[in-house]
Design a protein around this motif. Structure first.
Motif, PDB file in Angstrom:
ATOM      1  N   ARG A  95       0.902  -1.060  -0.118  1.00  0.00           N
ATOM      2  CA  ARG A  95       0.043   0.051  -0.038  1.00  0.00           C
ATOM      3  C   ARG A  95       0.992   1.216  -0.024  1.00  0.00           C
ATOM      4  NH1 ARG A  95      -5.440   0.308   3.471  1.00  0.00           N
ATOM      5  NH2 ARG A  95      -5.446  -1.800   3.319  1.00  0.00           N
ATOM      6  N   ARG A  96       0.344   2.413  -0.479  1.00  0.00           N
ATOM      7  CA  ARG A  96       1.233   3.649  -0.487  1.00  0.00           C
ATOM      8  C   ARG A  96       0.370   4.638   0.431  1.00  0.00           C
ATOM      9  NH1 ARG A  96       3.703   0.407  -2.544  1.00  0.00           N
ATOM     10  NH2 ARG A  96       4.700   0.564  -4.637  1.00  0.00           N
ATOM     11  N   VAL A  97       1.112   5.626   0.823  1.00  0.00           N
ATOM     12  CA  VAL A  97       0.801   6.754   1.780  1.00  0.00           C
ATOM     13  C   VAL A  97      -0.123   7.744   0.847  1.00  0.00           C
ATOM     14  CG1 VAL A  97       2.152   6.477   3.536  1.00  0.00           C
ATOM     15  CG2 VAL A  97       2.935   7.875   1.686  1.00  0.00           C
ATOM     16  N   SER A  98      -1.068   8.200   1.410  1.00  0.00           N
ATOM     17  CA  SER A  98      -1.845   9.335   0.518  1.00  0.00           C
ATOM     18  C   SER A  98      -1.119  10.768   0.982  1.00  0.00           C
ATOM     19  CB  SER A  98      -3.298   9.192   1.012  1.00  0.00           C
ATOM     20  OG  SER A  98      -3.436   9.548   2.274  1.00  0.00           O
ATOM     21  N   SER A  99      -0.661  10.726   2.273  1.00  0.00           N
ATOM     22  CA  SER A  99       0.146  11.787   2.692  1.00  0.00           C
ATOM     23  C   SER A  99       1.055  11.627   3.705  1.00  0.00           C
ATOM     24  CB  SER A  99      -0.991  12.978   3.351  1.00  0.00           C
ATOM     25  OG  SER A  99      -1.635  12.469   4.429  1.00  0.00           O
ATOM     26  N   GLY A 100       2.019  12.463   4.082  1.00  0.00           N
ATOM     27  CA  GLY A 100       3.061  11.957   5.026  1.00  0.00           C
ATOM     28  C   GLY A 100       4.097  11.001   4.067  1.00  0.00           C
ATOM     29  N   SER A 101       4.945  10.600   5.065  1.00  0.00           N
ATOM     30  CA  SER A 101       6.157   9.838   4.531  1.00  0.00           C
ATOM     31  C   SER A 101       6.562   8.517   5.096  1.00  0.00           C
ATOM     32  CB  SER A 101       7.249  10.921   4.239  1.00  0.00           C
ATOM     33  OG  SER A 101       7.832  11.169   5.627  1.00  0.00           O
ATOM     34  N   VAL A 102       6.882   7.898   4.594  1.00  0.00           N
ATOM     35  CA  VAL A 102       7.820   6.423   5.034  1.00  0.00           C
ATOM     36  C   VAL A 102       9.006   6.158   4.436  1.00  0.00           C
ATOM     37  CG1 VAL A 102       7.784   4.041   5.464  1.00  0.00           C
ATOM     38  CG2 VAL A 102       5.443   5.405   5.163  1.00  0.00           C
ATOM     39  N   THR A 103      10.352   6.038   5.283  1.00  0.00           N
ATOM     40  CA  THR A 103      11.442   5.745   4.790  1.00  0.00           C
ATOM     41  C   THR A 103      11.847   4.602   5.365  1.00  0.00           C
ATOM     42  OG1 THR A 103      12.475   6.960   6.780  1.00  0.00           O
ATOM     43  CG2 THR A 103      12.108   8.275   4.974  1.00  0.00           C
ATOM     44  N   PHE A 104      12.844   4.001   4.424  1.00  0.00           N
ATOM     45  CA  PHE A 104      13.367   2.565   4.764  1.00  0.00           C
ATOM     46  C   PHE A 104      14.699   2.577   4.366  1.00  0.00           C
ATOM     47  CE2 PHE A 104      13.765  -1.933   3.251  1.00  0.00           C
ATOM     48  CZ  PHE A 104      14.037  -2.432   4.486  1.00  0.00           C
ATOM     49  N   LEU A 105      15.466   2.474   5.368  1.00  0.00           N
ATOM     50  CA  LEU A 105      17.119   2.638   5.273  1.00  0.00           C
ATOM     51  C   LEU A 105      17.496   3.856   4.845  1.00  0.00           C
ATOM     52  CD1 LEU A 105      17.801  -1.057   3.967  1.00  0.00           C
ATOM     53  CD2 LEU A 105      18.076  -0.346   6.191  1.00  0.00           C
ATOM     54  N   GLY A 106      17.019   4.829   5.241  1.00  0.00           N
ATOM     55  CA  GLY A 106      17.153   6.516   5.029  1.00  0.00           C
ATOM     56  C   GLY A 106      16.662   6.638   3.604  1.00  0.00           C
ATOM     57  N   GLN A 107      15.733   6.148   2.938  1.00  0.00           N
ATOM     58  CA  GLN A 107      15.517   6.072   1.645  1.00  0.00           C
ATOM     59  C   GLN A 107      13.761   6.096   1.754  1.00  0.00           C
ATOM     60  OE1 GLN A 107      17.255   7.685  -0.855  1.00  0.00           O
ATOM     61  NE2 GLN A 107      19.020   7.330   0.550  1.00  0.00           N
ATOM     62  N   PRO A 108      13.223   7.037   0.629  1.00  0.00           N
ATOM     63  CA  PRO A 108      11.682   6.930   0.707  1.00  0.00           C
ATOM     64  C   PRO A 108      11.335   5.561   0.390  1.00  0.00           C
ATOM     65  CG  PRO A 108      12.458   8.939  -0.309  1.00  0.00           C
ATOM     66  CD  PRO A 108      13.499   8.204  -0.005  1.00  0.00           C
ATOM     67  N   MET A 109      10.263   5.021   0.911  1.00  0.00           N
ATOM     68  CA  MET A 109      10.113   3.709   0.598  1.00  0.00           C
ATOM     69  C   MET A 109       9.156   3.517  -0.470  1.00  0.00           C
ATOM     70  SD  MET A 109       7.852   0.832   3.029  1.00  0.00           S
ATOM     71  CE  MET A 109       9.306   0.074   3.772  1.00  0.00           C
ATOM     72  N   HIS A 110       9.589   2.972  -1.606  1.00  0.00           N
ATOM     73  CA  HIS A 110       9.190   2.721  -2.793  1.00  0.00           C
ATOM     74  C   HIS A 110       9.059   1.368  -3.317  1.00  0.00           C
ATOM     75  CE1 HIS A 110       8.516   7.226  -3.337  1.00  0.00           C
ATOM     76  NE2 HIS A 110       9.584   7.307  -3.264  1.00  0.00           N
TER      77      HIS A 110
END
Length: 525
Positions: free
Chosen positions: A310-325
């Motif tokens: 799933r993706r965020v509609s707003s805000g942010s998620v980072t994984f190992l210092g990078q945006p989670m994509h």
């Protein structure tokens, strides 16, 4: 103490076989009036089969059933209902778009009747609710009710239809501690009025609290019966498993490292009732963050967000210092390990062999496949060897690499998923483990094994997000604990800052200080 009087239910020499599996083997069991009988056993011990025979879903190969001294017609759920047997399933069977009254009335009137006796049904519902202390708004839409209120409706459905024997299957699995206490009070009222109850639960403290007597099944056989006064949790576990077992004790993290994954005001658009609303959380290496809450309050959205589904509609998620994509296929090679909530629907593909399930999340890696002339070819021998290592290292029993994954029991299927998630082909430890209900529905032995593996992964440096309905598991494994309610998350605090009462309040949406319940108790004292 067992209630006096003649049995209201008598099972004599019940046997049932499915192919080579002897699910029930010559089981004889009685239930007394006003008695709570706990039916215990590991997954696959035969509990579900026995209850299904009693309720008419299966027909026994041999043996008989008597209800209030009369023989029960085999294979007829209507006959069981007419005889006064009611069942409340772990997963509720209510129509969310209908009212409480409509749900209670469903199936009680022929469709061809030109009118409905709603007033009579309403009066009977009100009388039953008053009699057993199960107050609920008859005109409320079920979708708007809390989980505890929905369970009351399920119980009322059975009681309104004249149930005098009630089968409760894992009745507290999705309840807050306060709702569980209310349920136990209701059961006491039922027993006081002569109802008899078969109580199925994996939670041994509840069994000891609620039941008069226990009956334990193992490998299809009735191996023990005893009054609760003569039993203990350790003895019950020994009877269920055939050997002693030690569940993991609390083992705080020895070293917490750098953040592995961070959520900052993360929101997910609603999907049914499941959403996330401005979630902020930091997951660090060498730490287990445990999320408590009643199912359906955003836990699925959180697990899917951190798994790349799933993706965020707003805000942010980072994984190992990078945006989670990216998708799970992109994130798993980076160190993401997923243990999904539904092992049957999401965790494995039942029709595929064990070896294909064991490598399914890494099939595109060079370790397990090669691209030749524009086509990807699976390195079958390497994949089979990897699957065999998982089977050996994680004690997956009941099937080999070439066997269908569907042949595995629930516990062994979970061990396969655990091995796939935690055992990378290069031997590295995952960076982030998203474990959603990893021990749900497992017996004590499998629970202990899964919990020990999560602790070992944490100690090896993984960041672990544990989402669980089991408060004992949350408090034992969590280095920090937070609660989800309606898509919102409380701050994550050390487990010592919480009590079961304050957790229950937070699960019900009362976001007070964790120790508020203790403070209230001391003031009232």
């Amino acid at each position: 103490m067992t209630a006096a009087g003649q049995p209201v239910l008598r099972l004599k020499n019940i046997s049932k076989r499915f192919g080579q599996l002897q699910a029930n083997d010559d089981i004889s069991l009685d239930l007394g009036p006003g008695e709570v009988l706990a039916l215990l056993g590991e997954n696959g011990a035969g509990k579900s089969t026995l209850v299904s025979i009693l309720f008419g879903h299966y027909v026994a190969d041999s043996g008989t059933i008597e209800v209030f001294g009369q023989p029960l017609e085999a294979g007829q759920p209507r006959a069981a209902l007419a005889a006064g047997i009611g069942m409340v399933h772990q997963h509720f069977t209510l129509a969310d778009n209908l009212t409480v009254l409509d749900n209670v009335m469903l199936g009680t009137e022929p469709l061809w009747w030109p009118w409905s006796k709603r007033q009579t049904a309403r009066a009977k519902l009100a009388d039953t609710a008053e009699r057993f202390g199960l107050q609920v708004n008859a005109d409320a839409r079920v979708a708007d009710l809390s989980v505890g209120e929905r369970q009351r409706v399920e119980i009322l459905k059975a009681l309104v239809r004249g149930a005098r024997i009630l089968i409760l299957d894992e009745p507290t699995a999705v309840l807050t501690p306060q709702e569980s206490v209310a349920l136990f009070q209701t059961l006491a009222q039922m027993v006081a009025q002569g109802l008899s109850i078969i109580f199925i639960s994996h939670k041994l403290p509840e069994v000891m609290r609620v039941s008069h007597r226990v009956a334990v099944l193992r490998a299809g056989k009735l191996v023990a019966q005893a009054p609760v006064a003569e039993a203990s949790e350790a003895k019950l576990a020994l009877w269920m498993l055939g050997h002693a077992i030690d569940l993991p004790a609390r083992q705080p993290s020895k070293h917490t490292g750098a953040p592995v994954c961070s959520l900052d005001q993360a929101c997910c658009a609603p999907h049914g009732h499941d959403r996330l609303n401005k979630i902020s959380l930091e997951l660090r290496s060498g730490e287990i963050v445990a999320i408590a809450g009643v199912s359906g309050n955003g836990q699925v959205a959180l697990a899917e967000l951190l798994s790349g589904v799933r993706r965020v509609s707003s805000g942010s998620v980072t994984f190992l210092g990078q945006p989670m994509h990216g998708s799970p296929a992109d994130l798993v090679p980076l160190g993401l390990a997923r243990i999904p909530e539904d092992r049957h629907a999401v965790g494995v593909v039942g029709d595929l062999p064990v070896w294909e399930n064991a490598v399914s999340e890494r099939l595109r890696s060079p370790h397990f496949s090669r691209r030749i002339l524009g086509m990807r070819w699976v390195r079958r021998a390497v994949a089979l060897a990897h699957a065999q290592r998982i089977i050996a290292d994680f004690d997956v029993r009941g099937a080999g690499p070439l066997s269908s994954a569907r042949a595995l029991s629930g516990g062994n299927m979970q061990k396969l998923i655990l091995g796939r998630a935690l055992r990378a082909p290069d031997g590295s430890t995952p960076k982030l483990i998203v474990a959603h209900q990893p021990t749900w529905g497992l017996d004590l032995g499998a629970v202990a094994y899964v919990q020990q593996q999560l602790i070992a992964a944490r100690d090896a440096g993984a960041a672990v997000l544990l989402i669980s309905d089991d408060l004992d598991e949350v408090m034992t494994l969590g280095d920090r604990v937070a609660v989800m309610h309606h898509g919102e998350l409380t701050p994550a605090r050390p487990p010592e800052d919480w009590t079961r009462e304050s957790l229950g309040l937070a699960m019900a949406g009362m976001h007070a200080h964790p120790n508020q319940a203790e403070q209230q108790e001391s003031l009232s004292a």
